[in-house]
Scaffold this motif. Sequence first.
Motif, PDB file in Angstrom:
ATOM      1  N   GLN A   1       0.802  -1.227   0.000  1.00 50.62           N
ATOM      2  CA  GLN A   1       0.000   0.000   0.000  1.00 50.62           C
ATOM      3  C   GLN A   1       0.830   1.270   0.000  1.00 50.62           C
ATOM      4  O   GLN A   1       0.360   2.311  -0.447  1.00 50.62           O
ATOM      5  N   CYS A   2       2.047   1.205   0.516  1.00 48.11           N
ATOM      6  CA  CYS A   2       2.824   2.424   0.732  1.00 48.11           C
ATOM      7  C   CYS A   2       4.085   2.567  -0.120  1.00 48.11           C
ATOM      8  O   CYS A   2       4.721   3.623  -0.079  1.00 48.11           O
ATOM      9  N   ALA A   3       4.429   1.570  -0.891  1.00 42.67           N
ATOM     10  CA  ALA A   3       5.671   1.643  -1.670  1.00 42.67           C
ATOM     11  C   ALA A   3       5.656   2.828  -2.639  1.00 42.67           C
ATOM     12  O   ALA A   3       6.650   3.541  -2.766  1.00 42.67           O
ATOM     13  N   GLY A   4       4.531   3.059  -3.301  1.00 47.21           N
ATOM     14  CA  GLY A   4       4.434   4.185  -4.230  1.00 47.21           C
ATOM     15  C   GLY A   4       4.564   5.524  -3.525  1.00 47.21           C
ATOM     16  O   GLY A   4       5.191   6.456  -4.041  1.00 47.21           O
ATOM     17  N   ASP A   5       3.977   5.612  -2.341  1.00 42.98           N
ATOM     18  CA  ASP A   5       4.073   6.841  -1.564  1.00 42.98           C
ATOM     19  C   ASP A   5       5.522   7.104  -1.146  1.00 42.98           C
ATOM     20  O   ASP A   5       5.997   8.239  -1.210  1.00 42.98           O
ATOM     21  N   PHE A   6       6.205   6.051  -0.743  1.00 33.77           N
ATOM     22  CA  PHE A   6       7.607   6.195  -0.357  1.00 33.77           C
ATOM     23  C   PHE A   6       8.411   6.716  -1.544  1.00 33.77           C
ATOM     24  O   PHE A   6       9.203   7.651  -1.421  1.00 33.77           O
ATOM     25  N   THR A   7       8.169   6.133  -2.718  1.00 39.65           N
ATOM     26  CA  THR A   7       8.879   6.554  -3.920  1.00 39.65           C
ATOM     27  C   THR A   7       8.548   8.000  -4.280  1.00 39.65           C
ATOM     28  O   THR A   7       9.428   8.764  -4.670  1.00 39.65           O
ATOM     29  N   SER A   8       7.293   8.383  -4.132  1.00 43.90           N
ATOM     30  CA  SER A   8       6.875   9.745  -4.488  1.00 43.90           C
ATOM     31  C   SER A   8       7.442  10.812  -3.562  1.00 43.90           C
ATOM     32  O   SER A   8       7.855  11.879  -4.007  1.00 43.90           O
ATOM     33  N   PHE A   9       7.443  10.547  -2.278  1.00 43.56           N
ATOM     34  CA  PHE A   9       7.806  11.578  -1.311  1.00 43.56           C
ATOM     35  C   PHE A   9       9.238  11.499  -0.806  1.00 43.56           C
ATOM     36  O   PHE A   9       9.758  12.495  -0.297  1.00 43.56           O
ATOM     37  N   CYS A  10       9.858  10.342  -0.918  1.00 44.68           N
ATOM     38  CA  CYS A  10      11.187  10.175  -0.334  1.00 44.68           C
ATOM     39  C   CYS A  10      12.169   9.548  -1.316  1.00 44.68           C
ATOM     40  O   CYS A  10      13.114   8.872  -0.916  1.00 44.68           O
ATOM     41  N   ALA A  11      11.954   9.769  -2.598  1.00 44.76           N
ATOM     42  CA  ALA A  11      12.743   9.118  -3.647  1.00 44.76           C
ATOM     43  C   ALA A  11      14.236   9.389  -3.531  1.00 44.76           C
ATOM     44  O   ALA A  11      15.039   8.560  -3.918  1.00 44.76           O
ATOM     45  N   GLY A  12      14.633  10.512  -3.014  1.00 43.88           N
ATOM     46  CA  GLY A  12      16.045  10.844  -2.926  1.00 43.88           C
ATOM     47  C   GLY A  12      16.770  10.174  -1.777  1.00 43.88           C
ATOM     48  O   GLY A  12      17.984  10.284  -1.666  1.00 43.88           O
TER      49      GLY A  12
END
Length: 81
Positions: free
Chosen positions: A35-46
């Motif tokens: 559920q949260c992998a995309g959110d992690f990538t979107s907000f914390c990609a760096g």
Amino acid sequence: MSVRFRLGLVLAAAVASAAVAAPMTDEEKDVLQQQCAGDFTSFCAGLPPEDGPETQACFQKNMSKLSPGCQNAIQAYKKKG
């Protein structure tokens, strides 16, 4: 260590730091990761996908912006505790 596994650790740590609760089961970790992998990538990609203070801070900072699925998974875990 795979990126998927490390991302799971990050999500588990972020949720655990949000509320004191019982240890996460493998199933709960899987749900949070899905559920949260995309959110992690979107907000914390760096940031590196590992359990570090910067990554945890990024996830906590963006909690209100997370997708409904991710927020629901986190809330379900918090209620368990």
